[in-house]
Design a protein around this motif. Structure first.
Motif, PDB file in Angstrom:
ATOM      1  N   THR A  46      61.632  56.204  21.117  1.00  0.00           N
ATOM      2  CA  THR A  46      61.672  55.135  22.120  1.00  0.00           C
ATOM      3  C   THR A  46      62.918  54.281  21.936  1.00  0.00           C
ATOM      4  N   SER A  57      68.311  49.247  28.522  1.00  0.00           N
ATOM      5  CA  SER A  57      67.022  48.980  29.154  1.00  0.00           C
ATOM      6  C   SER A  57      66.668  50.072  30.160  1.00  0.00           C
ATOM      7  N   MET A  60      59.545  50.861  32.514  1.00  0.00           N
ATOM      8  CA  MET A  60      58.467  51.489  31.744  1.00  0.00           C
ATOM      9  C   MET A  60      58.204  52.893  32.281  1.00  0.00           C
ATOM     10  N   SER A  75      52.493  51.971  26.801  1.00  0.00           N
ATOM     11  CA  SER A  75      52.148  50.543  26.773  1.00  0.00           C
ATOM     12  C   SER A  75      51.672  50.124  25.392  1.00  0.00           C
ATOM     13  N   ALA A  78      54.729  50.170  23.139  1.00  0.00           N
ATOM     14  CA  ALA A  78      55.626  49.062  23.504  1.00  0.00           C
ATOM     15  C   ALA A  78      55.089  47.732  22.990  1.00  0.00           C
ATOM     16  N   GLU A  82      57.206  45.463  20.593  1.00  0.00           N
ATOM     17  CA  GLU A  82      57.500  44.096  21.027  1.00  0.00           C
ATOM     18  C   GLU A  82      57.028  43.089  19.981  1.00  0.00           C
ATOM     19  N   ILE A  87      61.799  45.422  20.808  1.00  0.00           N
ATOM     20  CA  ILE A  87      62.031  45.507  22.251  1.00  0.00           C
ATOM     21  C   ILE A  87      61.489  44.242  22.895  1.00  0.00           C
ATOM     22  N   ARG A  88      61.857  44.044  24.138  1.00  0.00           N
ATOM     23  CA  ARG A  88      61.204  43.006  24.938  1.00  0.00           C
ATOM     24  C   ARG A  88      60.908  43.603  26.301  1.00  0.00           C
ATOM     25  N   ARG A  89      59.813  43.153  26.881  1.00  0.00           N
ATOM     26  CA  ARG A  89      59.421  43.611  28.211  1.00  0.00           C
ATOM     27  C   ARG A  89      59.411  42.422  29.146  1.00  0.00           C
ATOM     28  N   THR A  99      58.120  46.823  35.401  1.00  0.00           N
ATOM     29  CA  THR A  99      58.359  46.263  34.067  1.00  0.00           C
ATOM     30  C   THR A  99      59.579  46.936  33.464  1.00  0.00           C
ATOM     31  N   VAL A 101      61.905  47.500  30.043  1.00  0.00           N
ATOM     32  CA  VAL A 101      61.858  47.502  28.582  1.00  0.00           C
ATOM     33  C   VAL A 101      63.298  47.449  28.102  1.00  0.00           C
TER      34      VAL A 101
END
Length: 168
Positions: A46, A57, A60, A75, A78, A82, A87-89, A99, A101
């Motif tokens: 990932t 980025s 999703m 999910s 992630a 996170e 990572i940030r969503r 969304t 990522v």
């Protein structure tokens, strides 16, 4: 069942050997990554895919497709990535249904720390045991299998990493 063309002895040996090798390969890569960096192989993949994406980025949906993962499985992964700050969503501005990522700077550092050990293990268990012509044969075999498994080419294929910084 009368129309079934059973595998002959050589095909059966090849099939079972292939399954064992694929299983042990994935387990070896996962074990090495967990030991060296605490990352499961799926999480490493990932981070690697995000590192290669424009702006680090992806949506999703796009990431799930590249990983060949279900959205629910991604999910879950992630959420853990996170929580670790890798990572940030966030929702795409102007499209609350999508969304995004994004790989964080901490995620980049984690990937960069994990990559040398990972590539060394890939070399050890795959490329160091193959002759150069076998590497080409393995690629041709994998491409033939992809052609049978996805004849319309609907699934994303691996792209040439030339200059993209691919660290898989």
């Amino acid at each position: 069942m009368a129309d079934v063309v059973w595998l002959d002895d050589e095909q059966q040996r090849t099939w079972r050997t292939f399954l064992a090798a694929a299983h042990l390969l994935d387990a070896a890569l996962d074990r090495q990554l967990r030991h060296d960096s605490g990352l499961p192989h799926a999480y490493y993949q990932t981070l690697a895919l995000l590192s290669e994406a424009p702006g680090r980025s992806l949506t999703m949906t796009g990431l799930a497709r590249l990983l060949r993962s279900s959205p629910s499985r991604l999910s879950h992964a992630a959420a853990k990535l996170e929580d670790e700050g890798l990572i940030r969503r966030f929702r795409r501005p102007g499209d609350r249904r999508t969304t995004i990522v994004e790989l964080t700077d901490e995620g980049v550092r984690t990937l960069e720390d994990a990559a040398p050990g990972h590539v060394a293990e890939v070399r050890r268990v795959l490329f160091d045991v193959l002759r150069p012509e076998q590497v080409g044969q393995l690629r041709a075999i994998a491409e033939a299998m992809l052609g049978a498994l996805d004849p319309e080419g609907a699934e994303p294929r691996y792209t040439d990493p030339g200059g993209t910084g691919n660290r898989n």
